[in-house]
Design a protein around this motif. Sequence first.
Motif, PDB file in Angstrom:
ATOM      1  N   PRO A  93       0.819  -1.216   0.000  1.00 28.79           N
ATOM      2  CA  PRO A  93       0.000   0.000   0.000  1.00 28.79           C
ATOM      3  C   PRO A  93       0.849   1.260   0.000  1.00 28.79           C
ATOM      4  CG  PRO A  93      -0.017  -1.037   2.166  1.00 28.79           C
ATOM      5  CD  PRO A  93       0.702  -1.974   1.253  1.00 28.79           C
ATOM      6  N   ARG A  94       0.248   2.344  -0.454  1.00 27.09           N
ATOM      7  CA  ARG A  94       0.957   3.621  -0.518  1.00 27.09           C
ATOM      8  C   ARG A  94       1.473   4.002   0.872  1.00 27.09           C
ATOM      9  NH1 ARG A  94       1.288   7.651  -4.277  1.00 27.09           N
ATOM     10  NH2 ARG A  94      -0.219   6.590  -5.628  1.00 27.09           N
ATOM     11  N   GLY A  95       2.703   4.498   0.903  1.00 29.08           N
ATOM     12  CA  GLY A  95       3.312   4.874   2.169  1.00 29.08           C
ATOM     13  C   GLY A  95       4.175   3.790   2.769  1.00 29.08           C
ATOM     14  N   THR A  96       4.284   2.639   2.075  1.00 24.63           N
ATOM     15  CA  THR A  96       5.146   1.553   2.538  1.00 24.63           C
ATOM     16  C   THR A  96       6.177   1.253   1.452  1.00 24.63           C
ATOM     17  OG1 THR A  96       3.828  -0.269   1.629  1.00 24.63           O
ATOM     18  CG2 THR A  96       3.187   0.593   3.791  1.00 24.63           C
ATOM     19  N   HIS A 115       9.012  -6.418   3.566  1.00 22.83           N
ATOM     20  CA  HIS A 115       8.011  -5.356   3.579  1.00 22.83           C
ATOM     21  C   HIS A 115       8.420  -4.378   4.668  1.00 22.83           C
ATOM     22  CE1 HIS A 115       5.289  -7.713   1.004  1.00 22.83           C
ATOM     23  NE2 HIS A 115       5.783  -8.746   1.661  1.00 22.83           N
ATOM     24  N   ILE A 116       8.616  -3.113   4.284  1.00 24.65           N
ATOM     25  CA  ILE A 116       9.093  -2.107   5.233  1.00 24.65           C
ATOM     26  C   ILE A 116       7.973  -1.094   5.481  1.00 24.65           C
ATOM     27  CG2 ILE A 116      10.885  -0.416   5.734  1.00 24.65           C
ATOM     28  CD1 ILE A 116      11.666  -2.628   2.897  1.00 24.65           C
ATOM     29  N   TYR A 117       7.580  -0.968   6.751  1.00 27.00           N
ATOM     30  CA  TYR A 117       6.489  -0.082   7.135  1.00 27.00           C
ATOM     31  C   TYR A 117       6.999   1.004   8.071  1.00 27.00           C
ATOM     32  CZ  TYR A 117       2.542  -2.723   5.193  1.00 27.00           C
ATOM     33  OH  TYR A 117       1.646  -3.308   4.351  1.00 27.00           O
ATOM     34  N   PRO A 118       6.450   2.218   7.958  1.00 30.48           N
ATOM     35  CA  PRO A 118       6.798   3.266   8.916  1.00 30.48           C
ATOM     36  C   PRO A 118       6.051   3.069  10.229  1.00 30.48           C
ATOM     37  CG  PRO A 118       5.181   4.104   7.370  1.00 30.48           C
ATOM     38  CD  PRO A 118       5.511   2.703   6.925  1.00 30.48           C
ATOM     39  N   GLY A 151      -6.518   0.112   0.069  1.00 27.84           N
ATOM     40  CA  GLY A 151      -6.180   1.418  -0.479  1.00 27.84           C
ATOM     41  C   GLY A 151      -5.341   1.320  -1.737  1.00 27.84           C
ATOM     42  N   GLU A 152      -4.730   2.433  -2.108  1.00 29.31           N
ATOM     43  CA  GLU A 152      -3.902   2.484  -3.310  1.00 29.31           C
ATOM     44  C   GLU A 152      -2.552   1.838  -3.063  1.00 29.31           C
ATOM     45  OE1 GLU A 152      -3.443   6.354  -4.959  1.00 29.31           O
ATOM     46  OE2 GLU A 152      -5.538   6.918  -4.651  1.00 29.31           O
TER      47      GLU A 152
END
Length: 241
Positions: A93-96, A115-118, A151-152
Amino acid sequence: MSRESSRVPSAPRLAGIRSRWLSAATAGLHHDPGVAGAALMGSLGTGRADDWSDIDLLVVVDDAHLDDYAVPGRLPSGPGTSAAAFDARHNGPRGTRAVSGQHLVDGLPLWVDWHIYPISRAGWAADSAVFLDRQGFDRLPATFSELLSTGESEPPTPKQPIDHQIARLVMVPIAGKRIARRSPETARMIEFLGGPYAPGASWQRHLATLRQMLDGFAALGLPDGVAAGHAYLDLVKETLD
């Protein structure tokens, strides 16, 4: 292990390579103070993995350092060498961010998806196996697959034609894994990699097709990757004979 995975032929050598690599990589995550949390996803996260399963890892980092950790080679590795790594952010998803690639360990390939997430988007999927959590993130009701499709998606990064060829080379073992599992998706996977679509072909015919494709990738100048692909297909043949 599920009933389905118990019907898949065993490949203890692959499982051993994966275990060694994962042990070293998770130790590296524990020793990195910039990693706020980490978990196993996919079949390893749910406990449904078989000997052929790849590695899916979720890593949580500070928002300001998201792109720093998304650079191929930045995250810790286990034994062996990196054969190829790709920016795969379009799979999330957008932002990752996401990085996928193949490692060569003892002459055999191992596929790893990062997978890298904030931190601002952190939360553990319902089907994840958390092994590092420095901040006590919430457990979410959604599965990881559901989170990925929410989401996108991130737009893909531009790639050169040779990048697509290298990706096809290193994904040949993924098609081999489908043969070992007698997956009905084998023919579609081979077609995706540039081979003929032959849904009624025997597993021997599928293996022969993949070997021909590997030899066709020799012009890329990656002999170790081609050799590892053949070694993997040899293992598939040994388990099914």
